[in-house]
Structures are given as structure tokens and as C-alpha cells.
Design an enzyme around this catalytic site. Structure first.
Site, PDB file in Angstrom:
ATOM      1  N   SER A 182      -2.370   2.655  32.480  1.00 12.17           N
ATOM      2  CA  SER A 182      -3.507   3.492  32.869  1.00 12.17           C
ATOM      3  C   SER A 182      -3.485   3.706  34.383  1.00 12.17           C
ATOM      4  O   SER A 182      -2.490   4.180  34.919  1.00 12.17           O
ATOM      5  CB  SER A 182      -4.806   2.863  32.370  1.00 12.17           C
ATOM      6  OG  SER A 182      -5.874   3.789  32.415  1.00 12.17           O
ATOM      7  N   GLU A 217      -5.053   8.272  22.572  1.00  7.55           N
ATOM      8  CA  GLU A 217      -5.545   7.604  23.774  1.00  7.55           C
ATOM      9  C   GLU A 217      -7.073   7.601  23.891  1.00  7.55           C
ATOM     10  O   GLU A 217      -7.708   6.574  24.057  1.00  7.55           O
ATOM     11  CB  GLU A 217      -4.968   8.283  25.024  1.00  7.55           C
ATOM     12  CG  GLU A 217      -3.467   8.199  25.185  1.00  7.55           C
ATOM     13  CD  GLU A 217      -3.021   6.952  25.918  1.00  7.55           C
ATOM     14  OE1 GLU A 217      -3.879   6.091  26.233  1.00  7.55           O
ATOM     15  OE2 GLU A 217      -1.816   6.836  26.173  1.00  7.55           O
ATOM     16  N   HIS A 241      -5.983   4.020  23.544  1.00  3.02           N
ATOM     17  CA  HIS A 241      -5.746   3.514  24.889  1.00  3.02           C
ATOM     18  C   HIS A 241      -5.855   1.990  24.915  1.00  3.02           C
ATOM     19  O   HIS A 241      -6.799   1.427  24.361  1.00  3.02           O
ATOM     20  CB  HIS A 241      -6.782   4.150  25.825  1.00  3.02           C
ATOM     21  CG  HIS A 241      -6.459   4.054  27.280  1.00  3.02           C
ATOM     22  ND1 HIS A 241      -5.304   4.579  27.820  1.00  3.02           N
ATOM     23  CD2 HIS A 241      -7.145   3.513  28.330  1.00  3.02           C
ATOM     24  CE1 HIS A 241      -5.306   4.378  29.123  1.00  3.02           C
ATOM     25  NE2 HIS A 241      -6.399   3.720  29.453  1.00  3.02           N
TER      26      HIS A 241
END
Length: 526
Positions: A189, A316, A412
Site C-alpha cells: 500500500s 482491493e 486489500h
């Protein structure tokens, strides 16, 4: 041996609870506490110490308001935040490859003490694993105006901290059995985008030779945009947007002001792009450390000597919806406003709708956000590097799970516990859908081995890209063995449906990739 000598002093670790063949040394200072006279400034070397420093506990986390499962929280007065942690085989041969990890968290929260990032299993793969804390939020990425344009209060202080940690690794890691010439920098990220920034930054050149990027986030700012954010945060904190005014505001005041600014964006549908993802900090094109977005820089050939391993998950943005950190877009009217705010062409929106038959408006929105902020940006980083002559590998994480009648998505952060081998940590069960099964354990072993192979020999186990990845031929898709069998059967059906002279309909992810390439969006943060 559990005692190690660094250039600042001697440290003592302890055997890892899960594997007594691994020594873990926590909370080693790599730079001085960045407060007092050092606040908003370049990181400085740590003060040396006498005797043996006990390093059995993680160091304090950076100023933030987040309270994450299984991890410590920040309290005002915690200042010795620039520390790192090392996992190393107790009887290692020395000269081992090194993997340095930068955590994610929107540049505003998170720490190396999260259970997801325990390095025991990866160290068992023959790596020396290093995780670190660096400055976050305004302390790390807030622009401090300086009318004299001096380097007294540089932008990108969080990135400068990470460089200081890499310099510490270069100078000290041999004492822990690692090779300073075999360093891989990894992150997820915002941590992945930090890695991308450092891959193209002259100041970090030579400090690492390979890079792992999972779910790199499309977030970058000009100095003017960063100055605008500073003005908002300073006004919320009740101080002038000047060095003196910002220094007068204690860290907790700027954390609280940041939270209020983000909340205001989240609550205002007319706030434009920040309404959907109210993260206000990120790397700044300061003309000193960074001159361009890393996507632009990689396309121009910067970072050519660094090998990349890039991965993203296939769903995600569903995590951000699940934890309530994304705007709810549930009507056609809201979806149209979202598309306008980001300049998304109608064919792109309709294409996502067609590839998600019977989907809710919310799911179409989450699919678009997944590509816009993570998946498409990550893929383009790898492709740009390959086109410019660099070596790049691309992967997707697509593991799902049925639990209590609900589908656990490939969202995610779900991939990281698999790569680190930390599936049994209770704090990650929300991410991965409960305790792991045998198929999950097997997938985790394969992913950890890929990281280890890449760090050691530059070979994760599949071919590098040699251009666009539209065919999927050079893309590793991470699924459990059962899911791979299901996908192979579906692929055979698609090939049969295409007929002998036709092209098979694309898989879902390749179809989404085709949509984005046709749209031709630059994918640079506004």
C-alpha cells in the site's frame, strides 16, 4: 548467539517464540528521536550507548490516532520512534539476503509491531528480515512552508527516515548475518509506493537492489497541493501555517487536526476526489528527493538497476468499504458524480458493469476504485519498468474463501499474512476469513518461497515481463490449489466457447486491464 554489536552499541535479542532457531532483535534505534530541535528536520544518527541494550520489545509507534488489532498505540511523549527490528537465523551461514519491510497505512497510521509483519517464517526461508517505523502523518509528510527555500524542514521526511534505515542496514546488517549487497526493499500500500519512490530517488541509489511492491497506491502531490493541505491542517489546529506556528502545535494536536480535516472530506459529497478516500498525505514532488511520480520516473528509465516484483489483489477496495473508510456509492446518481470527479469515461464505467453481471452499484464503484487507486497503478509500475528496459515480475492475489455463507474476498491487505506466513495470528483472521486451512498453508508457503527466491536470486518462480501484461502469460496468480483447479476448468470452457478460430473471452482481471488501457487514463494523482 543473541548479542550483536552495531556501530552505535551492543544489542541483545531473544529467540523467537514460534521458532527458537530464529533470533529477533526489536526496537533498535536507527536515528535520533525526531522531536524537540529535530522536529520536521532531516533524520540524525542515534546517540551511541554503553553496555548491552535490551532489545526484546518493539519501539514506540509514530504519532497517530489508529488503534490496530494486536499492535501498540501511540501516546503523547513517545518520541524514540525511529527504530527497526531484525529476525535472523541463529545459526545462519552469514552473507544472507536481506528483506527490509515498510508497512502501509495511508502514510498516516500503522507500525512494524503489527502481528502481520512478524518476520519469523520468512527468516526461516533463509532471509534476514528487517521491519521499521518511520514518521507518518504531518510529522512525516506534511509540508512545512519555508520562504527561504532552505533544506531546514524538508518534504518527504518519512521517506528520508526510510533512507536512514537503509543506510543503517548497509552499515550494520553484516553483524546480524546479512549481506549489505543483497538487500530487497519491500512494502505494501503506502509502503509499496514508498518503495517505488525510493527506487527512483538518487539519494537511495545503491542501498537496495530489488524491490517488492504489493498494492502500490496512486497517491502523489505537488508542493502546491501539499501546501494547501498544510493550510487546512494548521487552520484546524488553530496555528499559523508557518514553521513557528506548526512547531508550536504538539504532535497530538496535528494528529487530531488531521483527523478532523479527513472527517470533513468524508462527510462532504461535494468535496471532490478526497470525499471517496480522505487520505491527505503522501509523497511530494519536492524537486529535491523526488522530481516526478514514480510511474513517470520508471517510464523514463529511472531505477533501471532495481528489479521489481509487483503484486496487487483482485478486489482491493472491498476492504476499505468493509471497514468504513470509503464513501458509500449506492445509486446511479452517486456513481455518475464519482466518475465525473475522477474524469472516468463512460465506456470504462460501463465496461466494469458488464464484467460484473447483476452487481450492485456499490460493487461497480468498488471495482473502479480498486483499479484507479491500486490494481491498475501497480500493474503500470511493473509494465513501465519493463518497457524502459528494467526487470519486473507481476502477480495478482486472487484467493477467496466461503465462510458462514459469505464470500471472503481477495481484498486489500489479505495477501500480506500469506507472504509473511502469519496466518495463525488471530489479528489477521478478519483479513483472511478465519483460521487457515491446509490449502491456505500451502499457498502461504508458495508465496513466502517466491519472496525468498526473489530476494536471493532475483527469481520468484515465473517469467519476468517483457512488455504489456495483457495476455496474463507472465503474471503469477496466487490462488489455493482448489481455486486453481476451478479456474483451469473455467479457462477450458472459455477456450471451447471461443471456437478454433476465435480468441477466448478474457478472464475477469485481464478484461478489466483491457478496459483501463483502452481508457488511456494517466493514473497520476491530481
Amino acid at each position: 548467539m543473541d548479542v550483536f554489536t552495531t556501530k552505535s552499541g551492543t544489542v541483545r535479542g531473544r529467540r523467537a517464540a514460534r521458532d527458537h532457531g530464529i533470533v529477533v532483535v526489536r526496537g533498535i534505534p536507527y536515528a535520533a528521536p525526531p522531536f524537540g530541535t529535530l522536529r520536521f528536520r532531516q533524520p540524525r544518527p542515534p546517540e551511541p550507548w554503553d553496555g548491552v541494550r535490551d532489545c526484546s520489545a518493539f519501539g514506540p509507534v509514530a504519532p497517530q490516532s489508529a488503534e490496530l488489532p494486536g499492535a501498540p498505540v501511540w501516546s503523547p511523549g513517545d518520541e524514540d520512534i525511529l527504530t527497526l527490528n531484525i529476525w535472523t537465523p541463529a545459526e545462519g551461514p552469514g552473507d544472507l539476503p536481506v528483506l527490509v519491510w515498510i508497512h502501509g497505512g495511508a502514510y498516516a497510521f500503522g507500525s512494524s509491531a503489527q502481528p502481520d509483519f512478524d518476520g519469523t517464517a520468512l527468516a526461516g526461508e533463509g532471509l534476514v528480515v528487517v521491519t521499521l517505523n518511520s514518521r507518518l502523518g504531518f510529522e512525516g509528510f506534511g509540508h512545512v512552508p519555508d520562504g527561504h527555500h532552505s533544506a531546514a524542514f524538508p518534504d518527504n521526511r518519512g521517506l528520508l527516515d526510510q533512507i536512514a534505515a537503509l543506510e543503517w542496514v548497509r552499515d550494520n546488517i553484516a553483524a546480524f548475518g546479512g549481506s549489505p549487497d543483497r538487500v530487497t526493499l519491500a512494502g505494501q500500500s503506502s509502503g509499496a509506493t514508498s518503495v517505488a519512490c525510493l527506487a527512483v530517488a538518487d539519494r537511495a541509489r545503491g542501498l537496495f537492489h530489488r524491490a517488492v511492491l504489493h498494492s502500490a497506491v496512486n497517491a502523489f502531490a505537488t508542493r502546491e497541493q501539499a501546501a494547501g493541505t498544510t493550510a487546512e491542517v494548521a487552520a484546524e489546529a488553530g496555528v499559523p501555517a508557518t514553521p513557528a506556528g506548526l512547531l508550536a502545535a504538539p504532535p497530538e494536536a496535528l494528529v487530531a487536526a488531521t483527523d478532523r480535516v479527513c472527517a470533513r472530506y468524508a462527510e462532504d459529497p461535494a468535496a471532490g476526489q478526497r470525499h471517496y478516500d480522505p487520505a491527505i498525505y503522501g509523497p511530494v514532488a519536492d524537486g529535491v528527493l523526488l522530481t516526478a511520480d514514480p510511474l513517470e520516473a520508471l517510464a523514463a528509465g529511472a531505477g533501471g538497476a532495481v528489479e521489481l516484483l509487483v503484486c496487487h489483489t483482485t478486489e482491493e477496495y472491498w476492504l476499505l468499504d468493509a471497514v468504513g473508510s470509503s464513501a458509500k456509492v449506492t445509486t446511479e446518481e452517486q456513481l455518475a458524480v464519482f466518475a465525473t470527479d475522477f474524469g472516468l469515461p463512460a465506456p470504462l464505467v460501463e465496461g466494469h458493469r458488464e464484467r460484473l453481471p447483476d452487481a450492485r452499484v456499490l460493487d461497480v464503484y468498488l471495482s473502479l476504485c480498486s483499479g484507479l487507486l491500486f490494481a491498475e497503478y501497480s500493474s503500470r509500475l511493473a509494465e513501465a519498468h519493463a518497457r524502459a528496459g528494467g526487470r519486473a515480475f507481476l502477480a495478482r492475489f486472487d484467493r477467496r474463501r466461503d465462510r458462514a455463507g459469505q464470500r471472503v474476498r481477495a481484498w486489500h491487505c489479505a495477501d500480506i499474512p500469506f507472504a509473511f506466513g502469519n496466518l495463525h495470528e488471530e489479528s489477521v483472521h478478519f483479513l483472511v476469513g478465519g483460521p487457515p486451512g491446509e490449502a491456505d498453508e500451502e499457498l502461504s508457503r508458495r508465496m513466502a518461497a517466491a519472496w525468498a527466491g526473489f530476494a536471493a536470486q532475483g527469481d520468484p518462480g515465473w517469467d519476468p515481463l517483457d512488455g504489456p501484461a495483457g495476455s496474463g502469460a507472465a503474471v503469477r496468480v496466487w490462488r489455493t490449489a482448489a481455486e486453481e483447479g476451478e479456474e483451469e476448468a473455467a479457462g477450458a470452457a472459455r477456450r471451447a466457447a471461443a471456437g478454433p478460430a476465435g480468441n477466448p473471452p478474457p478472464g475477469a482481471q485481464d478484461g478489466f486491464r483491457d478496459l483501463w488501457r483502452t481508457a488511456g487514463l494517466p493514473l497520476l494523482a491530481p
